[in-house]
Structure formats: C-alpha cells, structure tokens
Scaffold this active site. Structure first.
Site, mmCIF file in Angstrom:
data_model
loop_
_atom_site.group_PDB
_atom_site.id
_atom_site.type_symbol
_atom_site.label_atom_id
_atom_site.label_comp_id
_atom_site.label_asym_id
_atom_site.label_seq_id
_atom_site.Cartn_x
_atom_site.Cartn_y
_atom_site.Cartn_z
ATOM 1 N N HIS A 122 0.815 -1.217 0.000
ATOM 2 C CA HIS A 122 0.000 0.000 0.000
ATOM 3 C C HIS A 122 0.849 1.268 0.000
ATOM 4 C CE1 HIS A 122 0.369 -0.116 4.545
ATOM 5 N NE2 HIS A 122 0.392 1.187 4.361
ATOM 6 N N ASP A 152 0.052 -7.466 1.453
ATOM 7 C CA ASP A 152 0.554 -6.101 1.646
ATOM 8 C C ASP A 152 2.073 -6.044 1.661
ATOM 9 O OD1 ASP A 152 0.363 -3.375 1.851
ATOM 10 O OD2 ASP A 152 0.099 -3.358 4.031
ATOM 11 N N GLY A 226 3.264 6.364 8.438
ATOM 12 C CA GLY A 226 4.594 6.606 7.889
ATOM 13 C C GLY A 226 5.561 5.481 8.214
ATOM 14 N N SER A 228 4.785 2.385 7.753
ATOM 15 C CA SER A 228 4.501 1.266 6.847
ATOM 16 C C SER A 228 5.747 0.849 6.081
ATOM 17 C CB SER A 228 3.428 1.665 5.836
ATOM 18 O OG SER A 228 2.148 1.504 6.372
ATOM 19 N N LEU A 283 -7.846 -24.437 -3.023
ATOM 20 C CA LEU A 283 -8.432 -25.635 -2.435
ATOM 21 C C LEU A 283 -9.896 -25.761 -2.812
ATOM 22 C CD1 LEU A 283 -8.186 -28.106 -0.623
ATOM 23 C CD2 LEU A 283 -8.577 -26.614 1.353
ATOM 24 N N VAL A 285 -12.896 -24.383 -0.897
ATOM 25 C CA VAL A 285 -13.857 -24.578 0.187
ATOM 26 C C VAL A 285 -14.136 -23.252 0.879
ATOM 27 C CG1 VAL A 285 -13.159 -26.963 0.666
ATOM 28 C CG2 VAL A 285 -12.036 -25.084 1.881
ATOM 29 N N ILE A 287 -14.845 -22.106 4.846
ATOM 30 C CA ILE A 287 -14.579 -22.707 6.146
ATOM 31 C C ILE A 287 -14.910 -21.747 7.275
ATOM 32 C CG2 ILE A 287 -12.800 -24.321 5.364
ATOM 33 C CD1 ILE A 287 -10.698 -22.308 6.144
#
Length: 381
Positions: A122, A152, A226, A228, A283, A285, A287
């Site tokens: 991001h 991310d 900041g 990140s 897979l 499914v 869940i």
C-alpha cells in the site's frame, strides 16, 4: 465504530484500505528456496560480543532502513479534491478539469546489496514516481519489482549509483517469544528515521480484516502513520517483521501495532523477486473456525479445528472427497485451530502441491490428500 474501521495502514496519506475476503475459497502462498537476488552481498555487520545495548543495535541496523516517498496523479476532476473553496460554483476554478498530484510517505528495508528493498504494497500503490531516501542522505529513484496486495508486501529495486548498501540480516519470527524486546524503525509522519522500543505482545494474529493473508506479530513499540514498510528488529539486530498497520480510534499510536513476520514475508518476497508475482494455490472450500459456541449449537464434538461449510463443485477439494461438515484438524504437520491457520498453512504449499488433510467426519478421523489448483486460474474460470 466497527472493529474493521479501527485498523489503519501506516503510510502517511495512505490511499487504500483493506478488507478480508468474504469467503475462503482458499488462495495460498507458495514457499520458495532463497532467491539469489535477495541473499547476495554483504549484510549489516553482525553484533559483536558486548554489543547488546539499544544504541549498539540501532547503529548496526539504521543504515538498512529507508524512507519511501511516492507521487501519484489523481484522475478526479477539479481542485476541490484538495481545496474545499473550489466547491463553490462562484469560484473561477470551480469544477476545473485536470489531473492533481498527491504524495504518500512510508518506509522500507534494504534486503540485498544490489538494491532490493522490501516494503508494504500500500506504500507504493498507484505510484507514478518512487523516491527512496537512505540514512546517509542520498536519494535514489526506484522501480517496482513486484507487489502483492493480498499480503501487503512489495519489492522495489533502487536505480542509479547505489554505492555501498547495507542489507539487513533476516531472522526468524517464529523464534520470537512473548515479552521479547523489539525495535520499530521507520519514518513516522514523514519526520525522518525514528527508533522506538517495545515488546512482542502476541504472535499469530489473524482475522483482523486488514489483508487477505494474516499472521501478524503484535507489538506495543510505538509505530505511527509513515512506519509502513519499516523494520521490526529483534535484540540480535535481525529483521523479524515488516510494520504494516495499527489499531487506533484516533489515527495515531495507541499501543497496538502489527507487523508481517519474516517467516511469511520472506517466501513472498522471493516469489516477487523471481516471478514478479505470488503463485497461490486453490483448495475450493468455505470454512469456519470451530468455537465452543458453534460446537454446542451444531452438536459437534468438543474439538479444535475448522469446519467445512461449502465445497465448490469441480474444485480440488471436491475431487479429493472433502465434504461439507468435515472438520479439518491438521494440514500436513500443522495443527489448524482457526480458519486463518488453514489459509496460512495451505498458503506455504502453492499450486500443484499435494497436501495432506486430517479431517474428523462422523466422529472418525480420516486422511485426505489434495492436489491444489491455481487460484488465479480458478478465479478466471
């Protein structure tokens, strides 16, 4: 205020939010061997005997952490995007067309001597220009090697005269203990490199609704917008996490921050370096985590695991014989206590890989072997 609105990505002026996938038609991350690009070159000097103070660790690690600045161009019309005065129809600039530029600030970590930088997806989303500032004051341009919004994470390549870079040493987040001291290094609020200290508050945090694939380290080290893409470092001076988000009602630090552990970040980084993308398995499914309340309501046995609520037709799960009502208790040698555990455990396998599921059906334990499909292909179909 709902819980999902309390989570904030940590880039200043961040332009995107994340939400958890509504269903778990499981996409998963492939684990790869170490890529040459990420492991070449000299690393930051290892700590010597006696180099145990916060100052010693900071001195070794700081050159490996960078500030990341991006520029984007908005296609929205009019200066009203930046100045409410221009919302007035009497203004000479009212509804004036034309692109407008915005900026975002974040952090990153040098992971190779030839200029690879690990950061958050991001931080560089929609960026048209990326500039990276090093701890020695140099500023370099950078290009995107690959980005994976589902986790991310993103990898950048520095361009120009790199000089001598100091890649960080990557440690194992799985070895962290609760209460262990960690340092958070980044560029909070764009003020420049900042070091804060805290402890590991929790591990394996998931279901936060921040990104699709979560296994966060929780820390009370002060991190703010900041930060990140910045480094979470242990007391050996090793990278153990990439700071990503905070839980906050105010937009600032309130004692709960989250970092992507290196055990998850490293194989994703290597896949981005090698292929420019992350190969994910499928897979097929939906869940749900088996809680005490769910078990009591549905009359299920008192067991920890993950309930299969849907099996997609013609999916790998269907072909392997998985059924609605099955309770997945293990994947290969990993115990599955929550739905997120299933996502992350299968995620380290990838498309084309066989995994062994241990399931409880009608009170009896069964072993089901599944050949995982390709998530991207499944979505296209």
């Amino acid at each position: 205020m709902t819980l999902s609105r309390l989570f904030m990505p940590l880039s200043c002026c961040a332009r995107s939010r994340f939400s958890l996938a509504a269903t778990l038609a499981l996409g998963v991350v492939i684990g790869l061997a170490h890529a040459g690009g990420a492991s070449s070159g000299a690393y930051a000097s290892p700590l010597r005997a006696g180099d145990t103070s916060i100052a010693d660790i900071t001195e070794k690690v700081l050159p490996s952490v960078v500030n990341v600045s991006t520029t984007t161009t908005s296609s929205r019309r009019g200066p009203s995007l930046f100045d409410p005065f221009f919302n007035d129809p009497r203004s000479p600039g009212y509804d004036r067309p034309g692109p407008r530029q915005g900026q975002s600030l974040g952090s990153g970590v040098i992971v190779s001597a030839d200029g690879l930088v690990l950061t958050n997806s991001h931080v560089i989303a929609d960026a048209e220009d990326i500039r990276v500032s090093l701890s020695d004051g140099r500023e370099l341009s950078a290009s995107v090697v690959g980005a994976d919004p589902k986790s991310d994470l993103a990898v950048l390549r520095l361009e120009g005269d790199l000089g001598r870079l100091r890649p960080i040493r990557i440690g194992s987040a799985s070895e962290l203990r609760l209460g262990e001291i960690v340092l958070a290094i980044g560029n909070p609020f764009g003020v420049g490199q900042t070091v804060t200290m805290g402890i590991v508050s929790a591990k394996g945090r998931s279901g936060m609704g921040i990104v699709d694939y979560e296994d966060f380290i929780q820390t009370d080290a002060a991190i703010n917008p900041g930060n990140s893409g910045g480094a979470l470092v242990n007391m050996k001076g090793e990278l153990v996490g990439i700071n990503t988000a905070i839980l906050s009602r105010t937009g600032g630090y309130q004692g709960i921050g989250f970092a992507i552990p290196t055990d998850m970040a490293t194989p994703i980084m290597e896949s981005l370096i090698r292929d420019g993308k992350v190969d994910r398995g499928f897979l097929g499914v939906n869940i749900e985590t088996v809680t005490r309340e769910l078990a009591a309501t549905e009359g299920m046995p008192d067991v920890r695991g993950v309930l299969v609520t849907r099996v997609i037709d013609q999916s790998p799960a269907a072909r392997a014989g998985l059924e609605v009502g099955d309770i997945i208790t293990r994947i290969d040698d990993k115990e599955t206590r929550t739905a997120a555990h299933v996502v992350n455990a299968v995620g380290m396998a990838g498309s084309g890989k066989r995994v062994e599921l241990r399931v409880l059906r009608d009170g009896h334990s069964h072993t089901i072997r599944v050949l995982l499909g390709d998530l991207d292909r499944a979505r296209r179909e």
